[in-house]
Write an enzyme that holds these catalytic residues in place. Structure first.
Site, PDB file in Angstrom:
ATOM      1  CE  LYS A  17     100.136  56.206  39.439  1.00 57.22           C
ATOM      2  NZ  LYS A  17     100.097  55.111  40.106  1.00 57.22           N
TER       3      LYS A  17
ATOM      4  CB  CYS B 221      99.389  49.970  36.576  1.00 58.40           C
ATOM      5  SG  CYS B 221      99.458  48.779  35.338  1.00 58.40           S
ATOM      6  CG  ASP B 222      96.375  54.348  40.711  1.00 62.39           C
ATOM      7  OD1 ASP B 222      97.377  55.016  41.357  1.00 62.39           O
ATOM      8  OD2 ASP B 222      95.370  54.391  41.333  1.00 62.39           O
ATOM      9  CB  SER B 223      96.172  49.103  42.518  1.00 62.78           C
ATOM     10  OG  SER B 223      96.258  48.505  41.641  1.00 62.78           O
TER      11      SER B 223
END
Length: 218
Positions: A53, A83-85
């Site tokens: 991203k 960010c990634d969750s």
């Protein structure tokens, strides 16, 4: 003058967390295609997605430099955060539910269980060569993990919660800072990580890059 900070995410929760910490950000969501990444380890997955991203947004901004503060890619370099969750339960990875039926089924599996919320954080420091070519420094990528203990809620509570639409846009199918917080018994680890990014990890990563977090205060 604060260091320019770009958030490569459309998440209102992440923007709010940074604003609460005194860090103003420019929001440029990424168009990175997450479906191309097939990784079964949640910690590795969120790192790859977060970096993807950030890189996607960096390439887009390189073609839109007029929208950025002067020198963002040269004399006054900025930072780009991706960010990634995901939530993992019993080793199975879960992102955002695709529809209400999946959200209901997910909550019936989650209730009374313990999940691990993984958030990947990726910083890029872009700059250009004398020839004008984009050449970022090596990325700094880290993962934070928080244990989430879900309450053993009823079918009626699950259906009512999903009907609010809140879980539909959340990794893990719940928003800790919203109605979903009523259905979490406790957390072990960083609570802001569950909301979207870990503020303690953010401070540590900025220090690794040679910054004090106060450098970003307006």
């Amino acid at each position: 003058m604060p260091v320019p900070f770009v958030l490569a995410s459309a998440s209102p929760a992440r923007k709010r967390l940074l604003a609460m910490a005194g860090i103003p950000v420019m929001v440029y969501p990424s168009d990175f295609d997450e479906s191309q990444i097939q990784i079964t380890d949640p910690g590795q997955l969120v790192q790859v997605l977060a970096e993807g991203k950030a890189r996607s947004t960096m390439r887009d901004l390189f073609d839109r430099q007029a929208e950025l503060p002067p020198g963002f890619f040269s004399t006054h370099p900025g930072l780009i955060l991706g960010c990634d969750s995901v939530l993992a339960i019993h080793g199975e990875i879960h992102g955002k539910p695709k529809d209400p039926d999946e959200a209901i089924a997910r909550w019936k599996m989650m209730r009374g269980n313990v999940g691990e919320l993984f958030t990947g954080h990726a910083f890029l420091q872009p700059y250009t060569t004398e020839q004008g070519a984009l050449m970022p420094y090596p990325p700094l990528v880290r993962t934070q993990v928080t244990q989430v203990y879900f309450a053993d809620i009823s079918d009626c509570q699950i259906e009512a919660y999903v009907a609010t639409q809140e879980p539909m846009n959340c990794a893990g199918c719940f928003a800790l800072e919203g109605r979903g917080g009523l259905f979490v018994e406790k957390l072990e680890g960083c609570h802001t990580n569950v909301i979207g990014l870990s503020l303690p990890l953010l401070r540590q990563m900025l220090a690794e890059l040679g910054y004090d977090v106060t450098d970003f205060w307006a």
